[in-house]
Design a protein around this motif. Structure first.
Motif, mmCIF file in Angstrom:
data_model
loop_
_atom_site.group_PDB
_atom_site.id
_atom_site.type_symbol
_atom_site.label_atom_id
_atom_site.label_comp_id
_atom_site.label_asym_id
_atom_site.label_seq_id
_atom_site.Cartn_x
_atom_site.Cartn_y
_atom_site.Cartn_z
ATOM 1 N N HIS A 202 -19.668 -0.157 38.836
ATOM 2 C CA HIS A 202 -19.043 0.574 38.754
ATOM 3 C C HIS A 202 -16.868 0.770 38.963
ATOM 4 O O HIS A 202 -17.072 1.020 40.460
ATOM 5 C CB HIS A 202 -19.465 1.893 39.759
ATOM 6 N N PHE A 203 -16.466 0.824 38.616
ATOM 7 C CA PHE A 203 -14.612 0.749 38.412
ATOM 8 C C PHE A 203 -14.565 2.596 38.972
ATOM 9 O O PHE A 203 -14.698 3.695 37.988
ATOM 10 C CB PHE A 203 -14.252 -0.038 37.812
ATOM 11 N N ASN A 204 -13.513 2.804 40.072
ATOM 12 C CA ASN A 204 -12.899 4.421 40.274
ATOM 13 C C ASN A 204 -11.772 4.486 40.412
ATOM 14 O O ASN A 204 -11.110 3.920 41.162
ATOM 15 C CB ASN A 204 -13.607 5.246 41.351
ATOM 16 N N LEU A 205 -11.118 4.695 39.627
ATOM 17 C CA LEU A 205 -9.393 5.397 40.256
ATOM 18 C C LEU A 205 -9.469 6.215 40.076
ATOM 19 O O LEU A 205 -9.649 7.401 39.490
ATOM 20 C CB LEU A 205 -8.656 4.672 38.708
ATOM 21 N N ASN A 206 -9.499 7.216 41.606
ATOM 22 C CA ASN A 206 -9.718 8.616 42.142
ATOM 23 C C ASN A 206 -8.408 9.051 42.143
ATOM 24 O O ASN A 206 -8.564 10.164 42.366
ATOM 25 C CB ASN A 206 -10.463 8.019 43.443
ATOM 26 N N SER A 207 -7.073 8.370 42.578
ATOM 27 C CA SER A 207 -6.246 8.927 42.034
ATOM 28 C C SER A 207 -4.791 8.254 42.004
ATOM 29 O O SER A 207 -5.140 7.193 42.020
ATOM 30 C CB SER A 207 -5.367 10.052 42.999
ATOM 31 N N THR A 208 -3.666 9.212 40.896
ATOM 32 C CA THR A 208 -3.239 8.318 40.612
ATOM 33 C C THR A 208 -1.248 9.098 41.328
ATOM 34 O O THR A 208 -1.244 10.440 41.253
ATOM 35 C CB THR A 208 -2.826 8.155 39.094
ATOM 36 N N THR A 209 -0.625 8.594 41.609
ATOM 37 C CA THR A 209 0.127 9.799 42.010
ATOM 38 C C THR A 209 1.375 8.261 42.123
ATOM 39 O O THR A 209 1.545 6.860 42.654
ATOM 40 C CB THR A 209 0.582 9.134 43.893
ATOM 41 N N VAL A 210 2.968 8.963 41.451
ATOM 42 C CA VAL A 210 4.060 8.387 41.796
ATOM 43 C C VAL A 210 5.126 8.933 41.868
ATOM 44 O O VAL A 210 5.683 10.427 42.060
ATOM 45 C CB VAL A 210 4.086 8.168 39.421
ATOM 46 N N LYS B 155 -17.955 -0.078 43.273
ATOM 47 C CA LYS B 155 -19.936 0.037 43.863
ATOM 48 C C LYS B 155 -19.955 -1.067 43.049
ATOM 49 O O LYS B 155 -19.933 -1.158 41.524
ATOM 50 C CB LYS B 155 -20.013 1.268 43.833
ATOM 51 N N THR B 156 -20.876 -2.286 43.246
ATOM 52 C CA THR B 156 -21.827 -2.639 42.666
ATOM 53 C C THR B 156 -23.356 -2.230 43.399
ATOM 54 O O THR B 156 -23.471 -2.345 43.919
ATOM 55 C CB THR B 156 -21.378 -4.144 42.171
ATOM 56 N N GLU B 157 -23.993 -2.621 41.788
ATOM 57 C CA GLU B 157 -26.337 -2.701 42.474
ATOM 58 C C GLU B 157 -26.366 -4.568 41.634
ATOM 59 O O GLU B 157 -25.739 -4.603 40.954
ATOM 60 C CB GLU B 157 -26.161 -1.440 41.802
ATOM 61 N N LEU B 158 -27.481 -4.262 42.161
ATOM 62 C CA LEU B 158 -28.348 -6.132 42.113
ATOM 63 C C LEU B 158 -29.084 -5.721 40.670
ATOM 64 O O LEU B 158 -29.747 -4.964 40.899
ATOM 65 C CB LEU B 158 -28.018 -7.192 42.700
ATOM 66 N N PHE C 132 -25.473 -2.614 46.633
ATOM 67 C CA PHE C 132 -25.400 -3.744 46.574
ATOM 68 C C PHE C 132 -23.249 -4.163 47.515
ATOM 69 O O PHE C 132 -23.249 -4.478 49.093
ATOM 70 C CB PHE C 132 -24.850 -5.442 45.472
ATOM 71 N N ARG C 133 -22.281 -3.760 46.490
ATOM 72 C CA ARG C 133 -21.162 -4.342 47.719
ATOM 73 C C ARG C 133 -19.871 -3.043 47.311
ATOM 74 O O ARG C 133 -20.235 -2.117 46.230
ATOM 75 C CB ARG C 133 -20.223 -5.673 46.875
#
Length: 145
Positions: free
Chosen positions: A32-40, A58-61, A68-69
């Motif tokens: 699960h890939f999350n881009l929590n915030s973007t600032t320029v 975050k990952t799950e097996l 998991f990670r």
């Protein structure tokens, strides 16, 4: 105006995995890939601008609901700017989002791959959305009557 890649840095790196979950030679890991915030931000004295991304993976097996990670970090992708003296900070930020955001996201993919290659687990290879991406819009103050 133009921008060119100068350097990137990583802050607040945290990487861990759960040794209690048994891993096998072949297993299915879901991420699960999350881009929590973007600032320029524009740094006029140094003639650079940078995109700061707060990343979390975050990952799950094998479909288990246990984590998991996990990996989180702040990623700063810095650009050298040309002709920035003629433009406002808002114009510069819009330009960097339009032309630099995709480079920064692609670099994040490589960083995740390199960081997760340091343990005995397979590397995490995230999929980047197809380009051109739906880019984040700058937040502006609007007033309603």
């Amino acid at each position: 105006m133009n921008i060119s890649y100068k350097v990137f840095n990583i802050n607040n790196l945290e990487y861990k995995f759960n040794p209690e979950i048994p891993s096998q030679e072949t297993f299915s890991e879901t991420y699960h890939f999350n881009l929590n915030s973007t600032t320029v931000k524009v740094n006029r004295p140094n003639g650079v601008t940078f995109i700061e991304l707060k990343i979390e993976v975050k990952t799950e097996l094998g479909g288990k609901q246990e984590e998991f990670r996990s990996l989180s970090f702040d990623f700063n992708y810095i650009y050298k700017m040309g002709d920035f003296e003629k433009l406002s900070d808002d114009e510069i930020q819009d330009f960097v989002i339009k032309y630099g955001f995709e480079n920064a996201i692609s670099a994040v993919k490589d960083v995740i791959k390199h960081i997760t290659s340091i343990d005995y687990q397979p590397t995490i290879n995230i999929d980047i959305p197809s380009f051109p991406m739906q880019k984040p819009e700058r937040m502006t103050n609007t007033q309603s009557d």
